[in-house]
Design an enzyme around this catalytic site. Sequence first.
Site, mmCIF file in Angstrom:
data_model
loop_
_atom_site.group_PDB
_atom_site.id
_atom_site.type_symbol
_atom_site.label_atom_id
_atom_site.label_comp_id
_atom_site.label_asym_id
_atom_site.label_seq_id
_atom_site.Cartn_x
_atom_site.Cartn_y
_atom_site.Cartn_z
ATOM 1 N N LYS A 80 41.400 -19.310 -13.348
ATOM 2 C CA LYS A 80 40.026 -19.452 -12.865
ATOM 3 C C LYS A 80 39.308 -20.534 -13.660
ATOM 4 O O LYS A 80 39.568 -20.742 -14.839
ATOM 5 C CB LYS A 80 39.286 -18.118 -13.016
ATOM 6 C CG LYS A 80 39.665 -17.081 -11.967
ATOM 7 C CD LYS A 80 38.750 -15.872 -12.038
ATOM 8 C CE LYS A 80 39.019 -14.895 -10.910
ATOM 9 N NZ LYS A 80 38.122 -13.723 -10.963
ATOM 10 N N TYR B 178 40.558 -2.476 -20.419
ATOM 11 C CA TYR B 178 41.890 -1.861 -20.468
ATOM 12 C C TYR B 178 42.009 -0.836 -21.595
ATOM 13 O O TYR B 178 42.879 0.023 -21.557
ATOM 14 C CB TYR B 178 42.961 -2.939 -20.589
ATOM 15 C CG TYR B 178 43.022 -3.803 -19.357
ATOM 16 C CD1 TYR B 178 43.476 -3.288 -18.152
ATOM 17 C CD2 TYR B 178 42.573 -5.121 -19.377
ATOM 18 C CE1 TYR B 178 43.504 -4.068 -17.010
ATOM 19 C CE2 TYR B 178 42.596 -5.903 -18.240
ATOM 20 C CZ TYR B 178 43.055 -5.369 -17.057
ATOM 21 O OH TYR B 178 43.066 -6.128 -15.917
ATOM 22 N N ARG C 156 49.007 -6.919 -12.293
ATOM 23 C CA ARG C 156 48.363 -7.611 -13.426
ATOM 24 C C ARG C 156 47.663 -6.582 -14.326
ATOM 25 O O ARG C 156 47.741 -6.663 -15.559
ATOM 26 C CB ARG C 156 47.373 -8.637 -12.873
ATOM 27 C CG ARG C 156 46.567 -9.401 -13.913
ATOM 28 C CD ARG C 156 45.794 -10.503 -13.179
ATOM 29 N NE ARG C 156 44.612 -10.939 -13.893
ATOM 30 C CZ ARG C 156 44.592 -11.898 -14.802
ATOM 31 N NH1 ARG C 156 45.717 -12.507 -15.144
ATOM 32 N NH2 ARG C 156 43.461 -12.270 -15.383
#
Length: 314
Positions: free
Chosen positions: A190, A293, A261
Amino acid sequence: MLALIAAPDLAAARARWLAYLATERRMSPKTVEAYERDATSLLRFLTGHLGEPPDIAAVAEIAPREVRAFIAARRVDGLKPRSLMRALAAARAFARFLEREGHGASGALTAVRGPKLPQSLPKPLSPEAARAVSDADSRAGEACAPWILARDAAVLALCYGAGLRISEALGIRRKDAPVDGRNDVTVLGKGAKMRSVPVIAPVSRAVADYIRLVPYALDPDGPLFVGARGGPLSPRIVQLAMERLRGALGLPDSATPHALRHSFATHLLGRGGDLRSIQELLGHASLSTTQIYTKVDAAELMRVYRATHPRARA
């Protein structure tokens, strides 16, 4: 696309802002389009609110009550909290651009809080499921050419084994393929940011199997992964392959290529991976994006604890 309603000075400033987003900020065309749509909605709202097309001064002088009225109007239009937050972010970004150009600050857009977002954690697959979806043998019963099964498995292996987005995997050039002893791959993430990602042996083997079977001569400067007719591979084809795997393996709807991912990051963290290193591997600009996460890993620990501890249900 909504038609723009604005005074000439504001219309010209909006055009400069969109060019700035695309060139200097290097946002993707779809992100620029979303910002354009949201900013246009604000200007159309101000037209109805003021009774005339707004100029630059009108945006700089917008009051908190007008911002809240804009959010309420967009909610009536059916926008969900996440879309409302994006609309407010686009309005703030436009206002900051006008401020940098010397047109005054619009404090109201920053002062008004957006709607609360429901907290949703990424839904990773189990290690066993993640390995299964990146194995061509999991689709062995399909009436599909072996090279296509190998291709889909290689793309999904890169999503899980290297934590790539689909766009990053499909953007790899043939000459950059992680094969023949090469244990890393450079991808375009990105914001047009390049990063190098290590590639483990099982992923390299999956890519090598695909290259060995593909019936087309791959241009070294062309895409590594091609479609059934030899052209660039569409992300939708990979998503459809994942849908078939969900049915074959009994996986939930949350099992998408992007979930691989998430699985990559969660499984690394669960094995003691360093959060800063995982941030670099994923290409996140901010550590706060990667920190989600840690919540996923904590939630999994609590699930295991409640399911296995003798006193958990006491």
